[in-house]
Scaffold this active site. Structure first.
Site: not given
Ligand code: DQQ
Length: 538
Positions: A23
């Site tokens: 992310d």
């Molecule tokens: N990863 C998700 C997001 C969250 C994060 C997307 C948690 O929604 O905030 O891959 O690791």
């Protein structure tokens, strides 16, 4: 150890060890330095214990790892510091918004951090002011699906706006919040946008794009003339990012996708392969918008643990609006070309049906290949049988793979191939004659990528919407041990595959061009480079 090394990427961003669900968090350019933060598990190669890793770079290619930027320390983030974004406030002051997880039920709130020392060029330490959390879910908002604040933009009224991803039952929602001072946030009457039957929206991204040219725009440039908007959301049930191109009405704070953009599961994709939770930022140093995406692993959890790492970042891509106004184009940032080493080239080489041409003289496991194919006519394009006409690109690719003979195509590259072709990841084009026009399939097919059992080996694909009048198609692939990132027709369709060959590793990997269609296809130009490893300093 061997396992750890043979599939590890050499020029894609990844930390020295453990899990990232990249992310890309809070990417930004600030005072001459690029910052990348990412979701990181400091204790292992599986998701959990999430903190914000932090690396800095002068060129988006060579990276220096710093201490983690945000760790769970407070009641409002004790169970995890999840995704978020950076905004540079007037006066050149960066601020980061992120999601804190407060309890075991995964209740989510939004927090902010500020650099401890604004004069530290790396912005290494971040502090959590006492007025956190800034935002908690009010009644009616799903508090366990309330996350991933966007970069803020400023409206005509001088108020900041952000989006937060959420859902109500199966409707995906991008809630809009407004603030005058960045501290007190109020939920707008309507979400910016929502769509039924899409499920939870993670990591929304909303930004303006110029109608013409490649120039990127700052998120707050909503009043510019000749601007369109892009809204991207990430659908977690399938790890699938889709976007629409549309119009933003600042007076009513609503976004409406153009009727050329499909909203929902059939939407446009930045990438039709392993690519998720992406985020873009405006790079003021080069006036461009850059997109990062997380490319997750396709091998088993057990393999990840054995390797000791999981997850990479794709090579940052410049994105801009296609001249047709209907979709974006994406291209690897020019800085990646600084890694190009030894080069080989082919010119005007004809490939008849069944021909396989080896591209020798480069490190095939770590390479950049650009190729233009041409063909004398479209006459031999195979008619698409009505029973196949309704299939999506993925399905069509899995039925009409690179070894299924056709008319015009399949032709393309065989990447990460073993010497006797026991393994290969083909990236190829196949042209069909459909009802009114031609259907051009671009496929990156992992099904033949490895002799190993138990891996996820999808036949990723998308349709190209190019004019074939010139009877040419171009393709570029960035190959890096366990990843093949491909760009069809100048970045109209991008596909990233994660593959784990058993034989085609390191020096045993080969690169070929091939044609399995009855029409002769010429490699008009092919340029291929060995790619050097950049510096990842820990
Ligand atoms: N990863 C998700 C997001 C969250 C994060 C997307 C948690 O929604 O905030 O891959 O690791």
């Amino acid at each position: 150890k061997v396992k750890q090394l043979e599939h590890r990427t050499h020029y894609h961003f990844q930390p020295q060890k453990h899990w990232i669900n990249a992310d890309p968090n809070g990417p930004m350019y600030y005072n001459g330095i690029y910052h990348l933060f990412y979701q990181y598990n400091p204790y292992g190669a599986v998701w959990g214990n999430i903190i914000w890793g932090h690396s800095v770079s002068m060129d988006l290619i060579n990276w220096k790892a710093l201490q983690p930027a945000i760790k769970p320390t407070k009641p409002y983030d004790r169970h995890g510091c999840w995704s978020g974004s950076a905004t540079i406030l007037p006066g050149n002051k960066p601020v980061i918004l992120y999601t804190g997880v407060v309890d075991e039920n995964k209740t989510q709130v939004q927090n902010y951090v500020l650099p401890k020392n604004i004069n530290d060029p790396y912005l290494e330490e971040w502090i959590k002011p006492d007025d956190n959390p800034l935002l908690v879910a009010e009644p009616g908002v799903n508090r366990t699906a309330f996350r991933d604040p966007t970069t803020a933009w400023m409206g005509r009224d001088g108020h900041w706006r952000i989006l937060i991803g959420s859902r109500r039952k199966h409707t995906g929602i991008a809630y809009l919040y407004k603030s005058k001072d960045f501290i007190k946030w109020v939920k707008a009457k309507h979400p910016l946008h929502s769509k039924d039957r899409t499920g939870n929206w993670e990591c929304p991204d909303f930004f303006p794009v110029a109608r013409e040219g490649k120039k990127g725009l700052d998120n707050s440039m909503i009043e510019e003339q000749n601007v369109k908007f892009v809204l991207k959301v990430s659908l977690d049930t399938t790890r699938y990012d889709y976007y629409t191109v549309g119009k933003y009405f600042p007076e009513i704070d609503r976004y409406i996708p153009d009727n050329t953009s499909v909203d929902g599961w059939k939407g446009l994709r930045y990438d039709y392969g392993n690519f998720y939770a992406s985020k873009s930022f405006f790079d003021a140093s080069k006036n461009r918008r850059i997109l990062w995406g997380w490319s997750n692993e396709s091998d088993t959890k057990m393999d990840d643990v054995e390797k000791g790492w999981a997850g990479i970042q794709t090579i940052p891509r410049r994105i801009w609006l296609h001249p047709n106004g209907k979709q974006l184009l994406a291209w690897p940032i020019e800085e990646v070309e600084s890694l190009r080493g030894h080069k080989v080239q082919l010119r005007n080489e004809n490939m008849k049906k069944g021909d396989v041409v080896e591209i020798k003289g480069i490190t095939a496991a770590q390479a950049d290949v650009e190729v233009v194919f041409s063909f004398p006519s479209l006459d031999k394009a195979e008619p698409l049988h009505p029973s196949l006409d309704h299939l999506d690109a993925h399905e069509l690719c899995s039925r009409k793979g690179s070894s299924v003979h056709g008319g015009l195509g399949p032709f393309g590259l065989l990447t990460l191939a073993s010497g006797k072709l026991e393994e290969y990841t083909p990236v190829f084009v196949r042209v069909f004659k459909a009802k009114n026009k031609h259907k051009i399939l671009l496929c990156s097919d992992a099904s033949s990528s490895s002799l190993k059992k138990g891996l996820y080996k999808p036949s990723f694909a998308g349709f190209l919407d190019v004019d074939l009048a010139k009877k040419k198609l171009s393709l570029r692939s960035l190959i890096d041990h366990s990843v093949v990132e491909s760009f069809g027709a100048g970045g109209e369709v991008c596909i990233t595959s994660r593959v784990y060959p058993a034989l085609a590793v390191s020096d045993n990997a080969h690169l070929y061009a091939f044609n399995n269609g009855s029409e002769t296809v010429a490699i008009e130009t092919l340029d291929a480079w060995s790619i050097k490893g950049p510096k990842f300093m820990n």
